[in-house]
Design an enzyme around this catalytic site. Structure first.
Site, PDB file in Angstrom:
ATOM      1  N   SER A  14       0.850  -1.201   0.000  1.00  0.00           N
ATOM      2  CA  SER A  14       0.000   0.000   0.000  1.00  0.00           C
ATOM      3  C   SER A  14       0.877   1.240   0.000  1.00  0.00           C
ATOM      4  O   SER A  14       1.667   1.463   0.926  1.00  0.00           O
ATOM      5  CB  SER A  14      -0.893   0.016   1.238  1.00  0.00           C
ATOM      6  N   HIS A  39      -1.198  -1.177  -4.362  1.00  0.00           N
ATOM      7  CA  HIS A  39      -2.451  -0.795  -3.700  1.00  0.00           C
ATOM      8  C   HIS A  39      -2.457   0.716  -3.483  1.00  0.00           C
ATOM      9  O   HIS A  39      -1.523   1.282  -2.902  1.00  0.00           O
ATOM     10  CB  HIS A  39      -2.566  -1.548  -2.375  1.00  0.00           C
ATOM     11  N   ASP A  41      -4.547   3.856  -2.033  1.00  0.00           N
ATOM     12  CA  ASP A  41      -5.622   4.225  -1.105  1.00  0.00           C
ATOM     13  C   ASP A  41      -6.103   5.653  -1.343  1.00  0.00           C
ATOM     14  O   ASP A  41      -5.328   6.606  -1.204  1.00  0.00           O
ATOM     15  CB  ASP A  41      -5.119   4.103   0.341  1.00  0.00           C
ATOM     16  N   MET A  43      -8.563   8.538  -0.081  1.00  0.00           N
ATOM     17  CA  MET A  43      -9.358   8.967   1.085  1.00  0.00           C
ATOM     18  C   MET A  43      -9.812  10.411   0.899  1.00  0.00           C
ATOM     19  O   MET A  43      -9.056  11.232   0.374  1.00  0.00           O
ATOM     20  CB  MET A  43      -8.517   8.858   2.354  1.00  0.00           C
ATOM     21  N   HIS A  72      -8.264   1.519  -4.064  1.00  0.00           N
ATOM     22  CA  HIS A  72      -9.191   1.311  -2.948  1.00  0.00           C
ATOM     23  C   HIS A  72      -9.833   2.655  -2.630  1.00  0.00           C
ATOM     24  O   HIS A  72      -9.204   3.528  -2.038  1.00  0.00           O
ATOM     25  CB  HIS A  72      -8.397   0.758  -1.747  1.00  0.00           C
ATOM     26  N   MET A  74     -11.993   5.117  -0.711  1.00  0.00           N
ATOM     27  CA  MET A  74     -12.663   5.412   0.565  1.00  0.00           C
ATOM     28  C   MET A  74     -13.221   6.819   0.411  1.00  0.00           C
ATOM     29  O   MET A  74     -12.751   7.779   1.047  1.00  0.00           O
ATOM     30  CB  MET A  74     -11.647   5.313   1.716  1.00  0.00           C
ATOM     31  N   MET A 143     -11.566  -5.447   5.186  1.00  0.00           N
ATOM     32  CA  MET A 143     -10.710  -4.596   6.013  1.00  0.00           C
ATOM     33  C   MET A 143     -10.459  -5.288   7.352  1.00  0.00           C
ATOM     34  O   MET A 143     -11.404  -5.731   8.013  1.00  0.00           O
ATOM     35  CB  MET A 143     -11.381  -3.243   6.286  1.00  0.00           C
ATOM     36  N   ASP A 181      -6.886  -6.267   4.049  1.00  0.00           N
ATOM     37  CA  ASP A 181      -6.191  -4.981   4.123  1.00  0.00           C
ATOM     38  C   ASP A 181      -6.191  -4.453   5.557  1.00  0.00           C
ATOM     39  O   ASP A 181      -7.250  -4.169   6.112  1.00  0.00           O
ATOM     40  CB  ASP A 181      -6.935  -3.996   3.189  1.00  0.00           C
TER      41      ASP A 181
HETATM   42  C1  DX5 Z   1      -6.257   1.774   5.527  1.00  0.00           C
HETATM   43  C2  DX5 Z   1      -5.788   1.451   4.125  1.00  0.00           C
HETATM   44  C3  DX5 Z   1      -4.732   0.419   4.071  1.00  0.00           C
HETATM   45  C4  DX5 Z   1      -3.458   0.798   4.781  1.00  0.00           C
HETATM   46  C5  DX5 Z   1      -2.839  -0.445   5.323  1.00  0.00           C
HETATM   47  O1  DX5 Z   1      -7.440   2.513   5.465  1.00  0.00           O
HETATM   48  O2  DX5 Z   1      -6.873   0.982   3.345  1.00  0.00           O
HETATM   49  O3  DX5 Z   1      -4.469   0.015   2.722  1.00  0.00           O
HETATM   50  O4  DX5 Z   1      -2.513   1.442   3.970  1.00  0.00           O
HETATM   51  O5  DX5 Z   1      -1.711  -0.096   6.048  1.00  0.00           O
HETATM   52  P1  DX5 Z   1      -1.018  -1.096   7.039  1.00  0.00           P
HETATM   53  O6  DX5 Z   1      -0.558  -2.279   6.241  1.00  0.00           O
HETATM   54  O7  DX5 Z   1       0.084  -0.299   7.616  1.00  0.00           O
HETATM   55  O8  DX5 Z   1      -2.055  -1.499   8.069  1.00  0.00           O
HETATM   56 ZN    ZN Z   2      -6.449   0.040   1.351  1.00  0.00          ZN
END
Ligand code: DX5
Ligand code: ZN
Length: 225
Positions: A14, A39, A41, A43, A72, A74, A143, A181
């Site tokens: 990620s 990956h 993310d 947000m 991903h 969010m 998750m 994840d």
């Molecule tokens: C959290 C993200 C994850 C995050 C995971 O909301 O969706 O992808 O980066 O990070 P680690 O592996 O550090 O838990």
């Molecule tokens: Zn993620």
């Protein structure tokens, strides 16, 4: 129904824990270190209490790798941004059912835009959202932390949920990926795989390590391949 063990395991670093000032370089580094996916993310400081990156940054890293980019989302709302990510070079787009007014429509929109479609479940999101969607999905993302931040601890109660999704996927007979994840490290990855996952997101465990290749190798050796 006998549970099949997944044929292939995939490691998805990620970028949330990467050095954002050197993203292209970081993408090339994890690809060289043996990653299977990148990956990404997204947000929005609305659906989750953090703000990261959008389609412009996805397009920015696209020329740096041939690995699939696993977006991903969010964000809420979801649909308006889907074509932008498809144009930016995303290969997989996953979203949270709570963030979409019309889950079936969003899945169709992702597929129509040429991407694989994934549905994401927070630790407390019920699996009933799979009842009328699983046949249309390419990926289920569970998750194992509450979304919003890297570096959180793995929530153990997600393990039986992974096993339940594995059963449901196997019952379809389709090759639907089961990704997990949050809080995944070399020392728990084997248990997550034993529960039925085949695709593992790891942010802080990989980007927080000195030697990305050694960390990914360690994870693969714990997976037994
Ligand atoms: C959290 C993200 C994850 C995050 C995971 O909301 O969706 O992808 O980066 O990070 P680690 O592996 O550090 O838990
Ligand atoms: Zn993620």
């Amino acid at each position: 129904m006998v549970r099949r063990s997944p044929a292939t395991f995939r490691i998805a670093p990620s970028l949330l824990s990467a050095d954002f000032a050197r993203l292209g370089e970081e993408v090339r580094a994890v690809a060289a270190a043996g990653a299977d996916l990148v990956h990404f993310d997204v947000m929005d400081n609305h659906y989750v209490p953090n703000l990261t990156v959008g389609p412009l940054v996805c397009a920015g890293i696209r020329p740096h790798t041939t690995l699939p980019i696993d977006v991903h989302l969010m964000v809420r709302p979801v649909d308006r941004i889907v074509p932008d990510f498809a144009r930016a070079g995303a290969n997989i787009i996953s979203f949270h059912p709570e963030a979409s007014e019309h889950v079936d429509r969003t899945i169709a929109l992702i597929s129509e835009n040429g991407c694989k479609a994934g549905l994401v479940f927070n630790p407390a999101t019920p699996l009933s959202h799979l009842d009328h969607t699983l046949e249309k999905l390419d990926l289920v993302l569970l998750m194992s932390v509450n979304p919003g931040f890297g570096g959180q601890a793995f929530i153990e109660s997600v393990l039986p949920k992974i096993a339940e999704v594995r059963k449901r996927i196997d019952a379809t007979g389709r090759d639907i990926w089961l990704e997990v994840d949050g809080g995944i490290k070399a020392d728990n990855i084997a248990r997550v795989a034993a529960a039925g996952a085949d695709t593992f997101v790891a942010g802080s465990a990989i980007f927080g390590s000195k030697d990305y290749a050694a960390t990914i190798r360690d994870m693969r050796s714990r997976l037994g391949k």
